[in-house]
Design an enzyme around this catalytic site. Structure first.
Site, PDB file in Angstrom:
ATOM      1  CB  VAL A  63      -1.003   0.042   1.185  1.00 21.85           C
ATOM      2  CG1 VAL A  63      -2.049  -1.045   1.067  1.00 21.85           C
ATOM      3  CG2 VAL A  63      -0.291   0.002   2.541  1.00 21.85           C
ATOM      4  CG  ASN A  88      -7.616  -4.733   7.091  1.00 19.25           C
ATOM      5  OD1 ASN A  88      -8.075  -4.741   8.232  1.00 19.25           O
ATOM      6  ND2 ASN A  88      -6.685  -5.609   6.698  1.00 19.25           N
ATOM      7  CE1 TYR A 153      -1.932   0.256  14.765  1.00 19.07           C
ATOM      8  CE2 TYR A 153      -3.118   0.966  16.714  1.00 19.07           C
ATOM      9  CZ  TYR A 153      -3.058   0.211  15.563  1.00 19.07           C
ATOM     10  OH  TYR A 153      -4.106  -0.597  15.208  1.00 19.07           O
TER      11      TYR A 153
HETATM   12  N1  LIG Z   1      -5.596  -6.307  16.121  1.00 23.76           N
HETATM   13  C1  LIG Z   1      -6.063  -5.279  16.793  1.00 23.76           C
HETATM   14  O1  LIG Z   1      -6.270  -5.347  18.024  1.00 23.76           O
HETATM   15  C2  LIG Z   1      -6.401  -3.995  16.063  1.00 23.76           C
HETATM   16  C3  LIG Z   1      -7.117  -3.019  16.760  1.00 23.76           C
HETATM   17  C4  LIG Z   1      -7.453  -1.839  16.108  1.00 23.76           C
HETATM   18  C5  LIG Z   1      -7.103  -1.653  14.782  1.00 23.76           C
HETATM   19  N2  LIG Z   1      -6.400  -2.615  14.126  1.00 23.76           N
HETATM   20  C6  LIG Z   1      -6.080  -2.365  12.715  1.00 23.76           C
HETATM   21  O2  LIG Z   1      -6.689  -3.360  11.923  1.00 23.76           O
HETATM   22  C7  LIG Z   1      -5.971  -3.490  10.684  1.00 23.76           C
HETATM   23  C8  LIG Z   1      -5.697  -4.952  10.413  1.00 23.76           C
HETATM   24  O3  LIG Z   1      -4.768  -5.415  11.376  1.00 23.76           O
HETATM   25  P1  LIG Z   1      -4.767  -6.888  11.993  1.00 23.76           P
HETATM   26  O4  LIG Z   1      -4.889  -6.740  13.444  1.00 23.76           O
HETATM   27  O5  LIG Z   1      -5.693  -7.753  11.249  1.00 23.76           O
HETATM   28  O6  LIG Z   1      -3.228  -7.274  11.722  1.00 23.76           O
HETATM   29  P2  LIG Z   1      -2.500  -8.448  10.931  1.00 23.76           P
HETATM   30  O7  LIG Z   1      -1.043  -8.214  11.164  1.00 23.76           O
HETATM   31  O8  LIG Z   1      -3.054  -9.785  11.296  1.00 23.76           O
HETATM   32  O9  LIG Z   1      -2.859  -8.133   9.404  1.00 23.76           O
HETATM   33  C9  LIG Z   1      -2.345  -6.991   8.747  1.00 23.76           C
HETATM   34  C10 LIG Z   1      -2.052  -7.339   7.295  1.00 23.76           C
HETATM   35  O10 LIG Z   1      -1.549  -6.151   6.666  1.00 23.76           O
HETATM   36  C11 LIG Z   1      -0.503  -6.547   5.787  1.00 23.76           C
HETATM   37  N3  LIG Z   1       0.401  -5.448   5.502  1.00 23.76           N
HETATM   38  C12 LIG Z   1       1.351  -4.908   6.320  1.00 23.76           C
HETATM   39  N4  LIG Z   1       2.024  -3.956   5.661  1.00 23.76           N
HETATM   40  C13 LIG Z   1       1.485  -3.885   4.415  1.00 23.76           C
HETATM   41  C14 LIG Z   1       1.764  -3.096   3.276  1.00 23.76           C
HETATM   42  N5  LIG Z   1       2.764  -2.202   3.263  1.00 23.76           N
HETATM   43  N6  LIG Z   1       1.000  -3.273   2.174  1.00 23.76           N
HETATM   44  C15 LIG Z   1       0.010  -4.196   2.158  1.00 23.76           C
HETATM   45  N7  LIG Z   1      -0.278  -4.999   3.197  1.00 23.76           N
HETATM   46  C16 LIG Z   1       0.463  -4.835   4.305  1.00 23.76           C
HETATM   47  C17 LIG Z   1       0.194  -7.689   6.517  1.00 23.76           C
HETATM   48  O11 LIG Z   1       0.975  -8.498   5.615  1.00 23.76           O
HETATM   49  C18 LIG Z   1      -0.980  -8.422   7.131  1.00 23.76           C
HETATM   50  O12 LIG Z   1      -1.442  -9.446   6.271  1.00 23.76           O
HETATM   51  C19 LIG Z   1      -4.731  -2.630  10.841  1.00 23.76           C
HETATM   52  O13 LIG Z   1      -4.932  -1.386  10.202  1.00 23.76           O
HETATM   53  C20 LIG Z   1      -4.624  -2.439  12.334  1.00 23.76           C
HETATM   54  O14 LIG Z   1      -3.921  -1.271  12.672  1.00 23.76           O
HETATM   55  C21 LIG Z   1      -6.031  -3.779  14.741  1.00 23.76           C
END
Ligand SMILES: NC(=O)c1ccc[n+]([C@@H]2O[C@H](COP(=O)([O-])OP(=O)(O)OC[C@H]3O[C@@H](n4cnc5c(N)ncnc54)[C@H](O)[C@@H]3O)[C@@H](O)[C@H]2O)c1
Length: 273
Positions: A63, A88, A153
């Protein structure tokens, strides 16, 4: 959810966690999902696990590459229409701000903030031309309140909320919808081994730590995806979930001292002091 049947959605960060769960749910509702991620092996695993409803297309996408991101969005729209973009993908770099280094700032901003902006700009252009579409930007409850030990973050997630809610109002006149997703704690792979070691939690994952030390119960990616899609159907401005997330945000805004007292013990442990 019938709303997604036959619709086309691009999902970033689809190889893991909430992106993967969103992809699977959208497919189960009969959508055509263009699932993207930097992690090509994760995308292949998604394909091998896919059966039944919906149509799955995968494409490797970083991204932070604006040219590639824009091209992908235009390509999808040119083949039909782009109904949804789920911005996402995201990362979390932990630790005290004083210990974070330049590459930490840059990566966090590039992926969490600029990545979302690139996707938003491209999708907004094609959706304005179509006269419809929904941009769904994943922020966090850390975009609505502080997140000590995750300051970078929190900075980028506040930016995503600001971008999304501002654009939501501008976009109405063009028939384009914009929502900010603000999850609480979801048990995914976001805090990898390297980041976990910076938090002084011993052998516990952050999720074990939260379960042992607080009343908060992390939810599964599947539950999160369900909450996100329900919020999208309702066209909510901020999709905040689950209850622990709503309560944290409202405690911070309405009872600051209670929030500070609740956060202090965990913070002390994470700093190893
Ligand atoms: N897990 C939590 O508690 C939580 C809470 C609030 C928000 N979020 C947000 O939810 C979203 C999804 O996170 P998640 O928890 O499922 O994490 P995750 O690490 O399981 O999944 C994130 C995915 O993003 C991909 N990614 C990372 N850098 C990338 C890039 N440069 N280009 C394309 N893809 C890339 C990774 O390869 C991974 O598959 C994120 O934006 C995260 O900040 C997560």
């Amino acid at each position: 959810m019938k709303a997604f049947n036959g619709k086309t959605a691009v999902v970033t960060g689809a190889a893991s966690g909430m992106g993967r769960a969103l992809t699977q749910k959208l497919l189960s509702f009969g959508a055509h999902v263009v699932a993207t991620d930097v992690n090509d092996d994760g995308l292949k695993a998604l394909v091998s696990g896919h059966s039944g409803n919906g149509k799955l297309t995968t494409q490797q996408l970083d991204v932070t590459n604006q040219v590639a991101f824009t091209a992908l969005i235009h390509d999808v729209a040119a083949k039909g229409s782009l109904d949804y973009l789920f911005n996402n993908a995201g990362i979390a770099i932990t630790g005290e701000l004083k210990d974070n280094v330049q590459s930490d700032w840059q990566r966090t901003i590039d992926i969490n903030q600029m990545g979302v902006l690139y996707g938003t700009l491209a999708a907004y252009e094609v959706m304005r031309a179509q006269g419809f579409g929904h941009i769904v930007n994943t922020a966090s409850i850390a975009g609505l309140m502080p997140a000590p030990m995750l300051a970078l973050y929190a900075m980028t997630k506040h930016a995503v909320v600001g971008l999304s809610l501002s654009l939501r109002e501008e976009a109405k006149v063009y028939g384009v919808r914009v929502s900010a997703v603000c999850p609480g704690i979801v048990e995914t792979n976001i805090v990898g081994v390297e980041q976990m070691q910076k938090l002084k939690l011993g052998n516990d994952s952050p999720f074990d730590f939260i379960r042992k030390r607080t009343p908060v119960r992390p939810i599964s990616p599947d539950q999160a995806a369900q909450a996100i899609l329900a919020g999208v159907v309702k066209n909510l401005p901020e999709i905040i979930f689950p209850l622990h997330g709503k309560l944290s945000v409202s405690t911070f805004h309405n009872a600051r001292r209670v929030w500070e007292l609740a956060v202090a013990p965990g913070l002390k442990i994470m700093r190893g002091k």
